[in-house]
Design an enzyme around this catalytic site. Sequence first.
Site, mmCIF file in Angstrom:
data_model
loop_
_atom_site.group_PDB
_atom_site.id
_atom_site.type_symbol
_atom_site.label_atom_id
_atom_site.label_comp_id
_atom_site.label_asym_id
_atom_site.label_seq_id
_atom_site.Cartn_x
_atom_site.Cartn_y
_atom_site.Cartn_z
ATOM 1 N N ASP A 51 0.832 -1.200 0.000
ATOM 2 C CA ASP A 51 0.000 0.000 0.000
ATOM 3 C C ASP A 51 0.869 1.253 0.000
ATOM 4 O O ASP A 51 2.061 1.199 0.343
ATOM 5 C CB ASP A 51 -0.887 0.038 1.243
ATOM 6 C CG ASP A 51 -1.997 -1.001 1.201
ATOM 7 O OD1 ASP A 51 -2.331 -1.454 0.096
ATOM 8 O OD2 ASP A 51 -2.533 -1.333 2.280
ATOM 9 N N LYS A 73 -3.928 2.775 -2.672
ATOM 10 C CA LYS A 73 -5.099 3.595 -2.943
ATOM 11 C C LYS A 73 -4.864 4.991 -2.386
ATOM 12 O O LYS A 73 -4.183 5.160 -1.375
ATOM 13 C CB LYS A 73 -6.342 2.992 -2.276
ATOM 14 C CG LYS A 73 -6.624 1.554 -2.657
ATOM 15 C CD LYS A 73 -7.723 0.968 -1.798
ATOM 16 C CE LYS A 73 -7.949 -0.517 -2.101
ATOM 17 N NZ LYS A 73 -8.955 -1.124 -1.204
ATOM 18 N N MET A 184 -8.373 8.875 8.991
ATOM 19 C CA MET A 184 -9.018 9.210 7.723
ATOM 20 C C MET A 184 -10.153 10.209 7.938
ATOM 21 O O MET A 184 -11.228 10.103 7.338
ATOM 22 C CB MET A 184 -9.551 7.941 7.031
ATOM 23 C CG MET A 184 -8.494 6.868 6.797
ATOM 24 S SD MET A 184 -9.197 5.290 6.234
ATOM 25 C CE MET A 184 -10.018 4.711 7.722
#
Length: 273
Positions: A51, A73, A184
Site C-alpha cells: 500500500d 489507494k 481518515m
Amino acid sequence: MSEQAGTGVLGGDRSGAVGEVTLVGGGPGSDELLTVAGARALERADVVLFDRLAPHGSLTTLAPGALLIDVGKTPGHHPVSQKEIEALIVRHALSGANVVRLKGGDPYVFGRGSEEVLACHAAGVPVTVIPGVTSAIAVPAAAGIPLTHRGMTRLFTVVSGHAPLSDTELEHLAGLGGTIVVLMGIGTLPSITQGLVRFGADARLPVAIIERGFSATQTTTVGTLASIVFDAAAAKVSSPAVLVIGEVVRLAFDGDAEASVLLARAEALADLA
C-alpha cells in the site's frame, strides 16, 4: 497497479504446491517501525503487494528476491479494487509463491486485513497475520501526545472518519469522554467536530491534527472543537492525517510556547463563538 521486479526469481514455480500468504502490518510508514517478524517475512517473499502508506521506499532491499506490486489507494482513487487485490494475493499463492501483503499500520485496524484473510481461507491458502504498529497510537506519540494520562483520562476510542458518523455514534462518543482518535477524518472534520459539540462535548476541548506522521514533513495543527475547522483550513491540512480530540492534547505542548499560544488563541475564539 504497477509491478517492479527485485533481483530474484519472480512468482512461485513450485511444481503445483500451494504457497502461503503473510499479512504484514508495516506500521505508520517508517522503516524503523517495521517489526522484526515483518522484516523477516519480507526477506523470504516471492511476491509483495504493498500500500502507499506502508514502508515501501526500501522494499528492494527488504525483499530483494520479490516481485513488487503497488496496489496503493489514494482518497477517491482506487486503481486496484479490494476484490482485485484479494484475487492477486490468492492467484500468486496458488501458483506456489510466498506472498506478503504489506499494509500500513496494523492489518486489523481499518486495514481490511480480515477480508483478505477470509479470501485466503476460501481458496484454501494458508495465511498468517503479523501485527503492526498502528498509526492510531504511534502518530499521536510522534507529536508528543499520550492517549491516556493518570488523573486526566483512562480510555481512548479509535474511529474511522472515512464516512460521516451517525447521530447515535456522535452521541455515544460525546457521552463516553476520554480521548477520541480519528483516522481518515480530514474530509469529515466539520461533521465530527460540530456533531460532538451538538451532543454535549465542550466546544473548548483541544484538538490536534497530525499530518504525515513520522515523515520529514510531519506537521501538527492545534485548535479546539470550535476552531479546528478554521485552523485546518488556514493550515491547508491534507491526508494522511490523524485527529486527536481530548484534554491530552494539552500535554504535548507543555513548555512549547508557540503551540501554547496557538491553543490559547483557539480557546479565545471559542469564547467568542
